[in-house]
Design an enzyme around this catalytic site. Structure first.
Site, PDB file in Angstrom:
ATOM      1  N   ASP A  22      29.146  56.678  19.565  1.00  0.00           N
ATOM      2  CA  ASP A  22      29.407  56.272  20.956  1.00  0.00           C
ATOM      3  C   ASP A  22      30.770  56.753  21.440  1.00  0.00           C
ATOM      4  OD1 ASP A  22      28.700  55.053  23.330  1.00  0.00           O
ATOM      5  OD2 ASP A  22      29.528  53.106  22.765  1.00  0.00           O
ATOM      6  N   ASN A  70      18.272  54.896  26.688  1.00  0.00           N
ATOM      7  CA  ASN A  70      19.087  55.946  27.327  1.00  0.00           C
ATOM      8  C   ASN A  70      18.343  56.740  28.412  1.00  0.00           C
ATOM      9  OD1 ASN A  70      21.012  56.612  24.307  1.00  0.00           O
ATOM     10  ND2 ASN A  70      21.628  55.436  26.103  1.00  0.00           N
TER      11      ASN A  70
HETATM   12  C1  IPE Z   1      24.029  53.499  21.930  1.00  0.00           C
HETATM   13  O1  IPE Z   1      25.022  53.848  22.823  1.00  0.00           O
HETATM   14  C2  IPE Z   1      23.044  54.616  21.790  1.00  0.00           C
HETATM   15  C3  IPE Z   1      23.537  55.830  21.148  1.00  0.00           C
HETATM   16  C4  IPE Z   1      24.717  56.001  20.602  1.00  0.00           C
HETATM   17  C5  IPE Z   1      22.602  56.912  21.102  1.00  0.00           C
HETATM   18  P1  IPE Z   1      25.007  53.370  24.341  1.00  0.00           P
HETATM   19  O2  IPE Z   1      26.254  53.842  24.956  1.00  0.00           O
HETATM   20  O3  IPE Z   1      23.738  53.784  25.003  1.00  0.00           O
HETATM   21  O4  IPE Z   1      25.000  51.780  24.179  1.00  0.00           O
HETATM   22  P2  IPE Z   1      25.246  50.632  25.255  1.00  0.00           P
HETATM   23  O5  IPE Z   1      24.269  50.835  26.353  1.00  0.00           O
HETATM   24  O6  IPE Z   1      26.669  50.770  25.718  1.00  0.00           O
HETATM   25  O7  IPE Z   1      25.047  49.359  24.485  1.00  0.00           O
HETATM   26  C1  IPE Z   2      27.052  58.186  23.168  1.00  0.00           C
HETATM   27  O1  IPE Z   2      28.091  58.350  24.056  1.00  0.00           O
HETATM   28  C2  IPE Z   2      25.991  59.244  23.316  1.00  0.00           C
HETATM   29  C3  IPE Z   2      24.724  58.751  23.842  1.00  0.00           C
HETATM   30  C4  IPE Z   2      24.437  57.514  24.094  1.00  0.00           C
HETATM   31  C5  IPE Z   2      23.701  59.746  24.095  1.00  0.00           C
HETATM   32  P1  IPE Z   2      28.032  57.730  25.517  1.00  0.00           P
HETATM   33  O2  IPE Z   2      27.409  58.734  26.419  1.00  0.00           O
HETATM   34  O3  IPE Z   2      27.378  56.411  25.512  1.00  0.00           O
HETATM   35  O4  IPE Z   2      29.566  57.597  25.844  1.00  0.00           O
HETATM   36  P2  IPE Z   2      30.276  56.401  26.610  1.00  0.00           P
HETATM   37  O5  IPE Z   2      29.959  55.144  25.863  1.00  0.00           O
HETATM   38  O6  IPE Z   2      29.735  56.381  28.005  1.00  0.00           O
HETATM   39  O7  IPE Z   2      31.730  56.758  26.550  1.00  0.00           O
HETATM   40 MG    MG Z   3      28.102  54.506  25.272  1.00  0.00          MG
END
Ligand code: IPE
Ligand code: IPE
Ligand code: MG
Length: 253
Positions: A22, A70
């Site tokens: 993340d 997602n």
């Molecule tokens: C969790 O990250 C999913 C992945 C790392 C693929 P998110 O960024 O989607 O999680 P939430 O929505 O903040 O909990």
């Molecule tokens: C994790 O990084 C990757 C995916 C969930 C695909 P994020 O895209 O959630 O990054 P933040 O949490 O918005 O910084």
């Molecule tokens: Mg995230």
């Protein structure tokens, strides 16, 4: 517990490591760039962490790349993620094989385009005999989906006479999940302290480690820090500390 882990110098590496990768979006935004730029940079961290994990003795690595939830993101971000995912698999397939990384993509793959599904089958086929480390890339994955899907499979097998519901137990549920083995250490990068529907069943007794490092910056030193934490844990699985130390679950301490 020593039998669940492999020693690497003074660090104990988890047998099964799971990572919620993340922080890509924030990493990019901090630099005044589009979120997609962070996802691109995140792919380099994936490569680093696969190599470092295999080197340090991890036997199974499950990476959360795209959750069932997602899809709710802006259309452009979702399509950029799908393109990056497909490019990554295509570009890395040979290196994964050369490094002995048996690769599987786990999750509901039916939602992916035909060409992405073909890419997935190719890398899985190419690496199927590799035995240094098992890599599971969780894409369109959700822990609740996984448990529900396991039950659907169990019900189907029962209706085909392949399985008797009287035999239903925890092992049978595990065996029907797309990732059957229990997680020893779960890491989440990016500072949030939640598991966001990752490996819910498999993480029942996982040690949890939260790192503030944003995923694109994550490297071998961050991983060592997490393994350092893991090395100090006493995994009791419901027993007392004395029982664990005597390695005798029947003693009366
Ligand atoms: C969790 O990250 C999913 C992945 C790392 C693929 P998110 O960024 O989607 O999680 P939430 O929505 O903040 O909990
Ligand atoms: C994790 O990084 C990757 C995916 C969930 C695909 P994020 O895209 O959630 O990054 P933040 O949490 O918005 O910084
Ligand atoms: Mg995230």
């Amino acid at each position: 517990m020593q039998d669940l882990a492999i020693k690497s110098g003074s660090l104990v590496a988890p047998r099964h490591l799971a990572i919620i990768m993340d922080g890509n979006g924030r990493w990019a935004q901090m630099r005044g760039k589009q979120r997609v730029f962070g996802h691109k940079e995140g792919a380099n961290a994936v490569r680093r962490v696969i190599t470092a994990s295999a080197k340090m003795g991890v036997k199974e690595l499950t990476l959360f790349a795209f959750s069932s939830e997602n899809w709710k993101r802006p259309k452009l971000e979702v399509s950029a993620l799908m393109t990056l995912f497909s490019e990554y698999i295509k570009k890395e397939a040979n290196a994964l094989k050369e490094n002995g990384i048996r690769t599987r993509i786990v999750g509901d793959k039916t939602k992916f385009s035909k060409s992405l599904q073909e890419q997935i089958s190719k890398v899985e086929e190419l690496t199927k005999d590799c035995n240094v480390m098992q890599l599971n890339i969780a894409a369109n994955y959700g822990g609740r989906w996984d448990i529900l899907d396991a039950f659907k499979q169990i019900i189907t097998k029962n209706s085909q006479g392949l399985l008797n519901l009287n035999e239903l137990n925890e092992d049978l549920v595990s065996q029907n999940l797309c990732v059957p083995s229990d997680v020893d250490l779960m890491i989440r990068t990016g500072g949030e302290k939640r598991i966001s529907n990752f490996l819910l069943w498999q993480a029942a007794y996982a040690e949890l480690y939260f790192s503030n490092t944003l995923w694109p910056d994550y490297d071998e030193d961050d991983l060592k820090e997490a393994f350092q934490f893991f090395s100090t844990r006493e995994r009791r699985f419901g027993m007392t500390s004395a029982q664990v130390q005597n390695k005798d679950p029947n003693n009366a301490n």
